[in-house]
Design an enzyme around this catalytic site. Structure first.
Site, PDB file in Angstrom:
ATOM      1  N   HIS A  76       4.064  18.382  52.505  1.00 55.79           N
ATOM      2  CA  HIS A  76       4.279  18.283  51.066  1.00 55.79           C
ATOM      3  C   HIS A  76       3.432  17.160  50.482  1.00 55.79           C
ATOM      4  CE1 HIS A  76       6.845  16.773  47.538  1.00 55.79           C
ATOM      5  NE2 HIS A  76       6.339  17.933  47.150  1.00 55.79           N
ATOM      6  N   SER A  77       2.700  17.455  49.421  1.00 55.88           N
ATOM      7  CA  SER A  77       2.017  16.444  48.633  1.00 55.88           C
ATOM      8  C   SER A  77       1.013  15.651  49.478  1.00 55.88           C
ATOM      9  CB  SER A  77       3.073  15.540  47.978  1.00 55.88           C
ATOM     10  OG  SER A  77       2.534  14.772  46.940  1.00 55.88           O
ATOM     11  N   TYR A  78       1.209  14.326  49.596  1.00 56.15           N
ATOM     12  CA  TYR A  78       0.332  13.504  50.433  1.00 56.15           C
ATOM     13  C   TYR A  78       0.191  14.072  51.839  1.00 56.15           C
ATOM     14  CZ  TYR A  78      -0.172  10.064  54.161  1.00 56.15           C
ATOM     15  OH  TYR A  78      -0.507   9.445  55.343  1.00 56.15           O
ATOM     16  N   HIS A 215       7.515  19.312  41.245  1.00 55.05           N
ATOM     17  CA  HIS A 215       6.830  18.927  42.478  1.00 55.05           C
ATOM     18  C   HIS A 215       7.783  18.810  43.668  1.00 55.05           C
ATOM     19  CE1 HIS A 215       3.659  17.230  44.893  1.00 55.05           C
ATOM     20  NE2 HIS A 215       4.241  16.052  44.994  1.00 55.05           N
TER      21      HIS A 215
END
Length: 235
Positions: A76-78, A215
């Site tokens: 997820h994300s980073y 997000h």
């Protein structure tokens, strides 16, 4: 059945997947939700030297220690950076990698350079100020699309500052991970910071999917997210 390894993004910990895990296990899959070094319940290990390579090694070590194979690796994300690095290190252990509203980096790419210019500027300012030059302070949950008061109350006390080096250390890839099938899931009900990453994934021929939430999909739309993860894993 597959083994899911769910890797959280900046400021979070493995606990953030609590609402998603039951559906994956109910479908017969094994699930691991590690916390990356220096964050959340491992915040006592935080120091300025914790970087992207530290987090890649966290996940490689998990896979090797458990001798995990046929793994669906979700970042997820980073953590898109993390799972890209892991795929390059141990591609033989992975069945698939799924980037959930996450970075899609190439060799030499640092996460900070993959963010939109305005957002990257906010990160640099916060690091230089309250981050003491080596930490990324926790971002506003509202900016991440979390608006429900109960969700905010659940997340807020658990989030911890994130080591800046993980965003400035570039990926170092040999190309071994390029043969691991990949997919992208974009969360579309927020400011959509990761749309350029979704477009990059689509241009590479990756299957792309959308979840109508902010997000933090694992918090705000766990059932919908679990369903997409299961579909992607089975495809």
């Amino acid at each position: 059945m597959s083994t899911f390894v769910l890797v959280h993004g900046a400021w979070h910990g493995g606990w953030v997947w609590q609402r998603v895990v039951p559906a994956l296990r109910a479908a017969g899959h094994e699930v691991y939700t590690p916390t990356l070094t220096g964050l959340s319940d491992r915040a006592h290990l935080l120091n300025p030297q914790v970087g992207l390579s530290t987090h890649v090694q966290d996940i490689v070590a998990l896979l090797e220690t458990h001798d995990a194979r046929d793994v669906v690796l979700v970042g997820h994300s980073y953590a898109g950076q993390v799972i890209t690095g892991v795929a390059d290190r141990v591609p033989e252990r992975l069945a698939k990698r799924i980037h959930l509203d996450a970075f899609v980096g190439d060799d030499g790419d640092a996460a900070i350079d993959l963010l939109p210019t305005t957002v990257a500027g906010h990160y640099r300012e916060s690091v230089a100020g309250p981050g003491y030059g080596w930490l990324i302070p926790v971002r506003s949950l509202e900016k991440l699309g979390v608006t429900d008061e109960a969700d905010v109350d659940w997340l807020t006390p658990r989030l911890t500052p994130h080591p800046w080096l993980t965003y400035t250390e570039p990926l170092r890839l040999t190309g071994k991970g390029e043969h691991v099938p990949a997919a992208f899931i974009e969360c579309v009900d927020w400011m959509r910071v990761f749309t350029p990453q979704a477009e990059k994934a689509a241009a590479r021929g990756w299957p792309t999917h959308e979840v109508a939430t902010g997000h933090e999909a694992m918090v705000t739309a766990p059932d919908e997210l679990a369903a997409v993860l299961l579909d992607v894993a089975a495809a």
